[in-house]
Design a protein around this motif. Structure first.
Motif, PDB file in Angstrom:
ATOM      1  N   ARG A   1       8.441  54.468 113.084  1.00 52.98           N
ATOM      2  CA  ARG A   1       9.138  53.262 112.630  1.00 52.98           C
ATOM      3  C   ARG A   1       8.544  52.050 113.323  1.00 52.98           C
ATOM      4  NH1 ARG A   1      13.272  54.019 109.441  1.00 52.98           N
ATOM      5  NH2 ARG A   1      14.062  56.142 109.175  1.00 52.98           N
ATOM      6  N   VAL A   2       7.609  51.425 112.649  1.00 48.22           N
ATOM      7  CA  VAL A   2       6.852  50.362 113.304  1.00 48.22           C
ATOM      8  C   VAL A   2       6.778  49.084 112.479  1.00 48.22           C
ATOM      9  CG1 VAL A   2       5.439  51.856 114.734  1.00 48.22           C
ATOM     10  CG2 VAL A   2       4.756  51.455 112.371  1.00 48.22           C
ATOM     11  N   GLY A   3       7.415  48.995 111.310  1.00 45.49           N
ATOM     12  CA  GLY A   3       7.317  47.802 110.490  1.00 45.49           C
ATOM     13  C   GLY A   3       6.417  48.035 109.284  1.00 45.49           C
ATOM     14  N   MET A   4       6.015  46.941 108.651  1.00 46.13           N
ATOM     15  CA  MET A   4       5.199  47.033 107.443  1.00 46.13           C
ATOM     16  C   MET A   4       3.781  46.542 107.720  1.00 46.13           C
ATOM     17  SD  MET A   4       7.408  48.386 105.490  1.00 46.13           S
ATOM     18  CE  MET A   4       6.410  48.431 103.999  1.00 46.13           C
TER      19      MET A   4
ATOM     20  N   GLY B   1       4.486  51.666 105.498  1.00 43.31           N
ATOM     21  CA  GLY B   1       5.567  51.412 106.440  1.00 43.31           C
ATOM     22  C   GLY B   1       6.017  52.648 107.170  1.00 43.31           C
ATOM     23  N   ASP B   2       7.317  52.723 107.451  1.00 44.94           N
ATOM     24  CA  ASP B   2       7.877  53.799 108.258  1.00 44.94           C
ATOM     25  C   ASP B   2       7.559  55.184 107.715  1.00 44.94           C
ATOM     26  OD1 ASP B   2       8.964  51.713 109.649  1.00 44.94           O
ATOM     27  OD2 ASP B   2      10.983  51.957 108.823  1.00 44.94           O
TER      28      ASP B   2
ATOM     29  N   GLY C   1       6.379  38.337 104.504  1.00 40.68           N
ATOM     30  CA  GLY C   1       6.280  37.747 105.829  1.00 40.68           C
ATOM     31  C   GLY C   1       7.350  38.195 106.811  1.00 40.68           C
ATOM     32  N   ASP C   2       8.559  38.465 106.320  1.00 37.74           N
ATOM     33  CA  ASP C   2       9.647  38.835 107.224  1.00 37.74           C
ATOM     34  C   ASP C   2       9.492  40.243 107.781  1.00 37.74           C
ATOM     35  OD1 ASP C   2      10.840  36.393 106.907  1.00 37.74           O
ATOM     36  OD2 ASP C   2      12.259  37.073 105.371  1.00 37.74           O
ATOM     37  N   THR C   3       8.746  41.098 107.082  1.00 32.69           N
ATOM     38  CA  THR C   3       8.650  42.504 107.499  1.00 32.69           C
ATOM     39  C   THR C   3       7.256  42.898 107.971  1.00 32.69           C
ATOM     40  OG1 THR C   3       8.193  43.198 105.214  1.00 32.69           O
ATOM     41  CG2 THR C   3      10.496  43.211 105.939  1.00 32.69           C
TER      42      THR C   3
ATOM     43  N   ALA D   1      -4.659  48.740 108.985  1.00 32.50           N
ATOM     44  CA  ALA D   1      -3.639  47.963 109.688  1.00 32.50           C
ATOM     45  C   ALA D   1      -2.615  48.845 110.384  1.00 32.50           C
ATOM     46  CB  ALA D   1      -2.934  47.026 108.703  1.00 32.50           C
ATOM     47  N   HIS D   2      -2.372  50.048 109.847  1.00 24.60           N
ATOM     48  CA  HIS D   2      -1.318  50.899 110.382  1.00 24.60           C
ATOM     49  C   HIS D   2      -1.773  51.571 111.679  1.00 24.60           C
ATOM     50  CE1 HIS D   2       2.053  53.619 110.624  1.00 24.60           C
ATOM     51  NE2 HIS D   2       2.593  53.029 109.572  1.00 24.60           N
ATOM     52  N   PRO D   3      -0.945  51.515 112.736  1.00 26.94           N
ATOM     53  CA  PRO D   3      -1.355  52.081 114.024  1.00 26.94           C
ATOM     54  C   PRO D   3      -1.559  53.586 114.019  1.00 26.94           C
ATOM     55  CG  PRO D   3       0.941  51.372 114.085  1.00 26.94           C
ATOM     56  CD  PRO D   3       0.370  50.840 112.816  1.00 26.94           C
ATOM     57  N   GLU D   4      -0.976  54.290 113.044  1.00 30.04           N
ATOM     58  CA  GLU D   4      -1.202  55.731 112.979  1.00 30.04           C
ATOM     59  C   GLU D   4      -2.663  56.061 112.689  1.00 30.04           C
ATOM     60  OE1 GLU D   4       0.780  58.344 113.511  1.00 30.04           O
ATOM     61  OE2 GLU D   4       2.492  57.111 114.078  1.00 30.04           O
TER      62      GLU D   4
END
Length: 248
Positions: free
Chosen positions: A4-7, A24-25, A45-47, A217-220
Motif C-alpha cells: 500500500r504505497v499510493g498511485m 497502485g496498491d 494529482g491527489d493520489t 515508477a512503482h517501487p516494487e
C-alpha cells in the motif's frame, strides 16, 4: 505482491492527447486518456506519488549542446535504439507558433538547426514546460522525465531492445511484453484491457510505453535511478534527467 504505497502513473503522448496507465496498491489500476496535462493532474494529482512522462523537462535556453541525459541515454541504447532519443530544441523554440519560427529561433540561439522530428514533439514539451513552471511548479519532483526505451533497457538487464517498433512491429511488441512480464506477470491481460478501454487515437506503442513508465515508477519494480547519476538543472531549476528502475 504490491504494497500500500499510493498511485504510480506512466504517461505517454498520443494523437488524441495523453494516455496514462496507473498502478497502485493491488497492481494495475486503470488506463485513461486526457486532453491535456492539467486535466490529467486534476484527476490523479491527489493520489499520485510518482508520475513518469515521456517528454523532455529540463531545457536549454540558448545552446545546442546536448543534455547530458540525452548523451548517456544514446550511449546505453546503442547500437539498436539510440536513434529513439531525439535532439531537444531550446525553450523558446518549443514555444514557437510554427516550425518556421521555431527553426529560426533555434538557428539564431544555437549553432545548429531544428529537425522535423524534434519539432513534432515540441507541442508536448511546451505544454509540460508551462505546466511545471507556471501552472503547478509544486509538481516538480513528482512529475519526472523518463524515456520508455531507457526503462525497457533497465528492465532487460541493462540491454537495449533488439526490435524496432516502426520496422518490426510484431516482434517489437512481443519482445517488450516479455520484458514487462518480468515486472508484472499479468501485464498482457492489462495491456489488452487498456487497449480496449481507450476509445481514441491510441496505438499499442503508446500503451506499452505508458506501461513501462508506470511499472518503472512503482517501487516494487526497483529503486529509481537517473541518467546521469547526478542530474544538472536548467536555468529555470528543472532537472535534466531520465528516470529508470534498478530491479537489482
Amino acid at each position: 505482491p504490491f504494497q500500500r504505497v499510493g498511485m504510480f502513473v506512466g504517461v505517454d503522448g498520443c494523437p488524441d492527447g495523453w494516455v496514462a496507465i496507473r498502478y497502485g496498491d493491488e497492481g494495475y489500476a486503470d488506463a485513461g486518456l486526457y486532453s491535456d496535462i492539467e486535466d490529467l493532474w486534476a484527476t490523479h494529482g491527489d493520489t499520485a506519488r510518482r508520475v513518469l512522462i515521456d517528454v523532455p523537462i529540463g531545457l536549454r535556453e540558448d545552446s545546442s549542446r546536448k543534455r547530458v541525459c540525452d548523451d548517456v541515454a544514446r550511449q546505453v541504447l546503442s547500437p539498436t535504439r539510440h536513434s529513439s532519443v531525439f535532439p531537444v530544441p531550446v525553450r523558446a523554440a518549443v514555444h514557437a507558433e510554427s516550425y518556421e519560427a521555431a527553426k529560426a529561433i533555434q538557428e539564431e540561439r544555437t549553432d545548429g538547426s531544428l529537425g522535423v522530428q524534434s519539432w513534432n514533439i515540441a507541442d508536448n514539451i511546451a505544454e509540460l514546460d508551462t505546466f511545471l513552471r507556471e501552472t503547478a511548479p509544486e509538481t516538480v519532483g513528482t512529475v519526472r522525465e523518463a524515456h520508455p526505451e531507457v526503462c525497457f533497457w533497465a528492465l532487460n538487464n541493462r540491454s537495449p531492445t533488439g526490435y524496432s517498433k516502426t520496422g518490426q512491429g510484431a516482434a517489437a511488441f512481443w519482445e517488450r511484453i516479455d520484458i514487462l512480464e518480468r515486472a508484472d506477470e499479468e501485464v498482457l491481460t492489462h495491456v489488452r484491457d487498456a487497449g480496449t478501454d481507450l476509445d481514441a487515437g491510441v496505438d499499442n506503442d503508446d500503451i506499452l510505453d505508458a506501461f513501462v513508465l508506470a511499472l518503472t515508477a512503482h517501487p516494487e519494480t526497483g529503486d529509481l535511478r537517473t541518467l546521469p547519476a547526478e542530474p544538472p538543472v536548467d536555468e529555470r531549476g528543472l532537472p535534466m534527467e531520465m528516470v529508470h528502475a534498478d530491479p537489482e
